[in-house]
Design a protein around this motif. Structure first.
Motif, mmCIF file in Angstrom:
data_model
loop_
_atom_site.group_PDB
_atom_site.id
_atom_site.type_symbol
_atom_site.label_atom_id
_atom_site.label_comp_id
_atom_site.label_asym_id
_atom_site.label_seq_id
_atom_site.Cartn_x
_atom_site.Cartn_y
_atom_site.Cartn_z
ATOM 1 N N LEU A 120 -27.366 -41.015 -71.367
ATOM 2 C CA LEU A 120 -25.948 -40.838 -71.022
ATOM 3 C C LEU A 120 -25.453 -39.406 -71.189
ATOM 4 C CD1 LEU A 120 -24.618 -44.078 -72.721
ATOM 5 C CD2 LEU A 120 -24.925 -43.698 -70.273
ATOM 6 N N GLU A 121 -26.327 -38.507 -71.673
ATOM 7 C CA GLU A 121 -25.874 -37.136 -71.925
ATOM 8 C C GLU A 121 -25.352 -36.463 -70.663
ATOM 9 O OE1 GLU A 121 -30.437 -36.944 -71.542
ATOM 10 O OE2 GLU A 121 -28.945 -38.320 -72.352
ATOM 11 N N LYS A 122 -25.852 -36.902 -69.487
ATOM 12 C CA LYS A 122 -25.419 -36.313 -68.213
ATOM 13 C C LYS A 122 -23.959 -36.661 -67.880
ATOM 14 C CE LYS A 122 -27.444 -40.229 -65.738
ATOM 15 N NZ LYS A 122 -27.414 -41.039 -66.940
ATOM 16 N N ASP A 123 -23.407 -37.673 -68.537
ATOM 17 C CA ASP A 123 -22.013 -38.074 -68.295
ATOM 18 C C ASP A 123 -21.013 -37.186 -69.035
ATOM 19 O OD1 ASP A 123 -22.983 -40.126 -66.768
ATOM 20 O OD2 ASP A 123 -22.535 -41.715 -68.207
ATOM 21 N N PHE A 124 -21.517 -36.266 -69.857
ATOM 22 C CA PHE A 124 -20.646 -35.451 -70.700
ATOM 23 C C PHE A 124 -20.809 -33.971 -70.390
ATOM 24 C CE2 PHE A 124 -21.033 -39.488 -72.725
ATOM 25 C CZ PHE A 124 -19.776 -39.727 -73.273
ATOM 26 N N ASP A 125 -19.711 -33.236 -70.543
ATOM 27 C CA ASP A 125 -19.721 -31.791 -70.295
ATOM 28 C C ASP A 125 -20.351 -31.033 -71.451
ATOM 29 O OD1 ASP A 125 -18.024 -31.743 -67.761
ATOM 30 O OD2 ASP A 125 -16.755 -32.868 -69.142
ATOM 31 N N LEU A 126 -20.313 -31.632 -72.633
ATOM 32 C CA LEU A 126 -20.872 -31.000 -73.827
ATOM 33 C C LEU A 126 -21.292 -32.109 -74.781
ATOM 34 C CD1 LEU A 126 -21.236 -28.304 -75.522
ATOM 35 C CD2 LEU A 126 -18.977 -28.795 -76.470
ATOM 36 N N VAL A 127 -22.438 -31.892 -75.462
ATOM 37 C CA VAL A 127 -22.916 -32.852 -76.458
ATOM 38 C C VAL A 127 -23.031 -32.137 -77.800
ATOM 39 C CG1 VAL A 127 -24.838 -34.319 -77.185
ATOM 40 C CG2 VAL A 127 -24.183 -34.245 -74.764
ATOM 41 N N LEU A 128 -22.366 -32.706 -78.819
ATOM 42 C CA LEU A 128 -22.490 -32.212 -80.189
ATOM 43 C C LEU A 128 -23.424 -33.157 -80.938
ATOM 44 C CD1 LEU A 128 -18.723 -31.497 -81.036
ATOM 45 C CD2 LEU A 128 -20.391 -29.993 -79.941
ATOM 46 N N VAL A 129 -24.536 -32.629 -81.423
ATOM 47 C CA VAL A 129 -25.520 -33.433 -82.148
ATOM 48 C C VAL A 129 -25.357 -33.155 -83.645
ATOM 49 C CG1 VAL A 129 -27.970 -33.884 -82.525
ATOM 50 C CG2 VAL A 129 -27.147 -33.344 -80.221
ATOM 51 N N VAL A 130 -25.052 -34.210 -84.406
ATOM 52 C CA VAL A 130 -24.883 -34.067 -85.856
ATOM 53 C C VAL A 130 -26.228 -34.365 -86.525
ATOM 54 C CG1 VAL A 130 -23.546 -34.768 -87.881
ATOM 55 C CG2 VAL A 130 -22.502 -34.888 -85.598
ATOM 56 N N LYS A 131 -26.736 -33.391 -87.291
ATOM 57 C CA LYS A 131 -28.016 -33.562 -87.991
ATOM 58 C C LYS A 131 -27.786 -33.495 -89.498
ATOM 59 C CE LYS A 131 -31.866 -32.107 -86.073
ATOM 60 N NZ LYS A 131 -32.934 -31.230 -85.546
ATOM 61 N N ARG A 132 -28.579 -34.289 -90.214
ATOM 62 C CA ARG A 132 -28.466 -34.367 -91.674
ATOM 63 C C ARG A 132 -29.828 -34.773 -92.236
ATOM 64 N NH1 ARG A 132 -24.234 -38.614 -94.487
ATOM 65 N NH2 ARG A 132 -23.945 -37.539 -96.469
ATOM 66 N N ASN A 133 -30.146 -34.347 -93.444
ATOM 67 C CA ASN A 133 -31.468 -34.711 -93.966
ATOM 68 C C ASN A 133 -31.548 -36.215 -94.219
ATOM 69 O OD1 ASN A 133 -31.349 -35.467 -96.915
ATOM 70 N ND2 ASN A 133 -30.347 -33.472 -97.049
ATOM 71 N N MET A 134 -32.775 -36.726 -94.075
ATOM 72 C CA MET A 134 -33.013 -38.179 -94.087
ATOM 73 C C MET A 134 -32.566 -38.851 -95.385
ATOM 74 S SD MET A 134 -34.078 -40.609 -92.179
ATOM 75 C CE MET A 134 -35.121 -39.942 -90.892
ATOM 76 N N LYS A 135 -32.823 -38.206 -96.516
ATOM 77 C CA LYS A 135 -32.462 -38.794 -97.815
ATOM 78 C C LYS A 135 -30.955 -39.055 -97.896
ATOM 79 C CE LYS A 135 -32.570 -36.608 -101.873
ATOM 80 N NZ LYS A 135 -33.095 -35.749 -102.933
ATOM 81 N N ASP A 136 -30.161 -38.076 -97.470
ATOM 82 C CA ASP A 136 -28.698 -38.229 -97.499
ATOM 83 C C ASP A 136 -28.222 -39.270 -96.493
ATOM 84 O OD1 ASP A 136 -28.424 -36.399 -99.518
ATOM 85 O OD2 ASP A 136 -27.944 -34.712 -98.201
#
Length: 195
Positions: A120-136
């Motif tokens: 679905l990323e093509k449906d959006f003008d911008l994608v913000l990807v939130v990343k965080r370490n696995m333990k947290d």
């Protein structure tokens, strides 16, 4: 998808902090929506309820869908998860896009957990990807949902792997500090893309 406003998606793995990012964006005055919020009420839709009842009769109790039983069925079996997504996801996304299109402003944000999984990323003008370490991430979900680490790993296994897959052309926000460092990153994005 032709429209007169900018659609921005916020995505990331379970427990990465998507809702926190969306909350900060909302406090900055931008309209925000959530596919997860729509998904919570999706079984009240008669067509969806009927299709889920037919596909997973063992999760019906007292005329309602037992979400815990359904979660156990789909997160332990990839085919079941795909079947459920095929039933629910088009309706969830249609409702989300309808809500977003009703906004009068030039920019609207949406939390979309299964963005890359469903292309679905093509449906959006911008994608913000939130990343965080696995333990947290695991600790956060255990506290939030009161479920075991084993069940969280089952869910993570069925999601897009943000660690292994390269995310070219998208903006990454690292949720690896406190709220103020997260806000600095979000403000930078808002200033760059939304002012």
């Amino acid at each position: 998808m032709k429209r007169n406003k900018k659609f921005i998606a916020v995505t990331g793995g379970i427990g990465s902090g998507k809702s926190t990012v969306l909350s900060i964006i909302e406090k900055e005055g931008y309209p925000v929506f959530s596919a997860d919020k729509i998904a919570k009420d999706i079984y009240f839709d008669k067509k969806i309820f009927s299709a889920v009842s037919e596909a997973f009769p063992q999760c019906i109790a007292d005329g309602k869908i037992d979400r815990a039983v359904l979660a156990q069925l789909v997160f332990s079996n990839e085919n079941n998860l795909q079947k459920l997504n095929e039933i629910t996801h088009p309706t969830i996304m249609n409702k989300l896009y309808t809500q977003m299109n009703k906004v009068n402003g030039p920019i609207v944000f949406a939390e979309v957990p299964l963005l890359f999984e469903n292309g679905l990323e093509k449906d959006f003008d911008l994608v913000l990807v939130v990343k965080r370490n696995m333990k947290d991430r695991i600790r956060s979900v255990m506290e939030r949902d009161s479920i075991t680490e084993e069940k969280i790993h089952l869910r993570i296994k069925n999601q897009f792997d943000y660690e292994k897959n390269e995310i070219f052309g998208h903006t990454v926000i690292y949720n690896d500090g406190d709220i103020s460092s997260l806000k600095i990153q979000i403000d930078r994005v808002l200033n760059e893309f939304c002012k």
